[in-house]
Motif scaffolding. Structure first.
Motif, PDB file in Angstrom:
ATOM      1  N   PHE A 108      -8.244  -1.946  16.335  1.00  8.28           N
ATOM      2  CA  PHE A 108      -7.941  -0.486  15.336  1.00  8.28           C
ATOM      3  C   PHE A 108      -7.925  -2.104  14.207  1.00  8.28           C
ATOM      4  O   PHE A 108      -7.550  -1.186  12.809  1.00  8.28           O
ATOM      5  N   PHE A 109      -8.788  -2.773  14.465  1.00 12.53           N
ATOM      6  CA  PHE A 109      -8.782  -4.009  13.059  1.00 12.53           C
ATOM      7  C   PHE A 109      -8.808  -3.525  12.246  1.00 12.53           C
ATOM      8  O   PHE A 109      -8.351  -4.347  10.910  1.00 12.53           O
ATOM      9  N   ARG A 110     -10.084  -2.986  11.577  1.00  9.95           N
ATOM     10  CA  ARG A 110     -10.217  -2.562  10.748  1.00  9.95           C
ATOM     11  C   ARG A 110      -9.366  -1.787   9.269  1.00  9.95           C
ATOM     12  O   ARG A 110      -8.820  -1.973   7.990  1.00  9.95           O
ATOM     13  N   GLN A 111      -8.900  -0.881  10.243  1.00 15.66           N
ATOM     14  CA  GLN A 111      -7.534  -0.057   9.638  1.00 15.66           C
ATOM     15  C   GLN A 111      -6.538  -1.116   9.557  1.00 15.66           C
ATOM     16  O   GLN A 111      -6.228  -0.913   8.255  1.00 15.66           O
ATOM     17  N   LYS A 112      -5.996  -1.971  10.367  1.00 17.41           N
ATOM     18  CA  LYS A 112      -4.952  -2.452  10.249  1.00 17.41           C
ATOM     19  C   LYS A 112      -4.553  -4.035   9.402  1.00 17.41           C
ATOM     20  O   LYS A 112      -4.226  -4.114   8.302  1.00 17.41           O
ATOM     21  N   ALA A 113      -5.762  -4.581   9.016  1.00 17.21           N
ATOM     22  CA  ALA A 113      -6.588  -5.211   8.321  1.00 17.21           C
ATOM     23  C   ALA A 113      -6.220  -4.547   6.274  1.00 17.21           C
ATOM     24  O   ALA A 113      -5.460  -5.206   5.522  1.00 17.21           O
ATOM     25  N   GLY A 114      -6.837  -3.881   6.411  1.00 18.77           N
ATOM     26  CA  GLY A 114      -6.067  -3.130   5.042  1.00 18.77           C
ATOM     27  C   GLY A 114      -5.003  -2.445   5.350  1.00 18.77           C
ATOM     28  O   GLY A 114      -3.938  -2.447   4.109  1.00 18.77           O
ATOM     29  N   TYR A 115      -3.810  -1.808   6.210  1.00 12.75           N
ATOM     30  CA  TYR A 115      -2.672  -1.880   5.781  1.00 12.75           C
ATOM     31  C   TYR A 115      -1.823  -2.590   5.495  1.00 12.75           C
ATOM     32  O   TYR A 115      -0.813  -2.892   5.055  1.00 12.75           O
ATOM     33  N   LEU A 116      -2.358  -4.405   6.262  1.00 10.99           N
ATOM     34  CA  LEU A 116      -1.153  -5.432   6.082  1.00 10.99           C
ATOM     35  C   LEU A 116      -1.645  -5.306   4.880  1.00 10.99           C
ATOM     36  O   LEU A 116      -0.629  -5.869   3.718  1.00 10.99           O
ATOM     37  N   LYS A 117      -3.148  -5.826   4.457  1.00  6.11           N
ATOM     38  CA  LYS A 117      -3.201  -6.159   2.913  1.00  6.11           C
ATOM     39  C   LYS A 117      -2.607  -5.715   1.928  1.00  6.11           C
ATOM     40  O   LYS A 117      -1.726  -6.094   0.904  1.00  6.11           O
ATOM     41  N   ASN A 118      -1.912  -4.358   1.938  1.00  5.78           N
ATOM     42  CA  ASN A 118      -1.560  -3.444   1.142  1.00  5.78           C
ATOM     43  C   ASN A 118      -0.189  -3.649   1.211  1.00  5.78           C
ATOM     44  O   ASN A 118       0.419  -3.653   0.423  1.00  5.78           O
ATOM     45  N   PHE A 119       0.143  -3.630   2.530  1.00  3.20           N
ATOM     46  CA  PHE A 119       1.508  -4.197   2.554  1.00  3.20           C
ATOM     47  C   PHE A 119       2.359  -5.525   1.884  1.00  3.20           C
ATOM     48  O   PHE A 119       3.198  -4.990   0.911  1.00  3.20           O
ATOM     49  N   CYS A 120       1.390  -6.061   1.860  1.00  2.00           N
ATOM     50  CA  CYS A 120       2.052  -7.305   1.200  1.00  2.00           C
ATOM     51  C   CYS A 120       2.203  -7.281  -0.402  1.00  2.00           C
ATOM     52  O   CYS A 120       2.568  -7.716  -1.379  1.00  2.00           O
ATOM     53  N   GLN A 121       0.701  -6.413  -1.306  1.00  7.03           N
ATOM     54  CA  GLN A 121       0.187  -6.824  -2.185  1.00  7.03           C
ATOM     55  C   GLN A 121       1.886  -5.483  -2.348  1.00  7.03           C
ATOM     56  O   GLN A 121       1.775  -6.305  -4.027  1.00  7.03           O
TER      57      GLN A 121
END
Length: 225
Positions: A78-91
DNA sequence: ACCCAGGTGTTTC
DNA sequence: GAAACACATGGG
């Protein structure tokens, strides 16, 4: 069977679990997001990639190229969703907590939990995992194994996250260390014995009183308990 | 080859 | 609200 009895049996059988694997609050939080519906071995590869690329850092992830981040965490699924989750989380951590997850995890339990739940891709289990394993808050983590074990042992029959969580927090004294071990032990039982491919719970170390299959359907009667 | 994994968000009855 | 579906890789 009462939760604490189950806990003792699990502990006697499996011993200390030493969770969560990870050397920092941030690494634990990243792992919690990446391990959603994914085997931990896959997550290890993704985290290794992030470390090798020196990307295990709030600012680095927040400012990273999305495609690049996707490739690094690809093994975790699920790397596309999770990449978005991670970026948002960090931001969010940068915008609201000076880029420090320790600051995020310095508030009062319920308010931090509410904040985490508002992040995209962070549901109740991920939020509680971060709170318990990265923040050392006494909050009980519920997962699919927990629910299955509750049902098969006849301990508690509900699929609702909040209900199962409340059940354990009511029966087990609020204690981060105990909740830490308890959840890890439930996962261990779930992986090794209380699996969907072992519906009869054969060779289960704690299956005394296991009621699977739970009930023979009685037409007409809907009364619980 | 098939099934599953330490869920979450969206869509559809 | 509950149920069904999309999301994806790697190991058994």
């Amino acid at each position: 069977m009462q939760p604490m009895i189950l806990y003792k049996k699990l502990f006697d059988h499996f011993g200390l679990q030493h969770w969560w694997p990870g050397n920092s609050s941030f690494e634990i939080a990243v792992g919690a997001i990446l391990t959603q519906q994914t085997a931990w071995t896959n997550v290890e590869m993704a985290i290794e990639n992030l470390k090798n690329a020196k990307m295990l850092d709030t600012e680095k992830i927040a400012s990273s190229d999305l495609k690049y981040l996707e490739e690094l965490i690809r093994p975790s699924g699920f790397f596309r969703q999770k990449a978005g989750y991670l970026k948002n989380f960090c931001q969010q951590i940068i915008d609201n907590h000076d880029g420090s997850i320790e600051k995020l995890l310095g508030g009062e339990l319920q308010s931090v939990r509410k904040e985490l739940l508002a992040f995209r891709g962070i549901g109740p289990e991920t939020a509680d995992s971060i709170l318990l394993y990265a923040g050392n808050y006494p909050t009980f983590v519920v997962d699919a194994y927990t629910i299955r074990i509750c049902q098969r042992t006849g301990m508690f029959d509900s699929k609702k996250y909040d209900e199962v969580k409340a059940f354990f927090e009511e029966k087990v004294k609020l204690d981060a260390q105990v909740y830490n071990e308890f959840h890890a032990l439930l996962v261990e039982l779930g992986k090794n014995h209380c699996t969907s491919s072992n519906p009869k719970c054969e060779n289960c170390p704690v299956n005394n009183g296991c009621q699977y299959p739970r009930r023979t359907v009685q037409s007409g009667s809907q009364s619980q308990r």
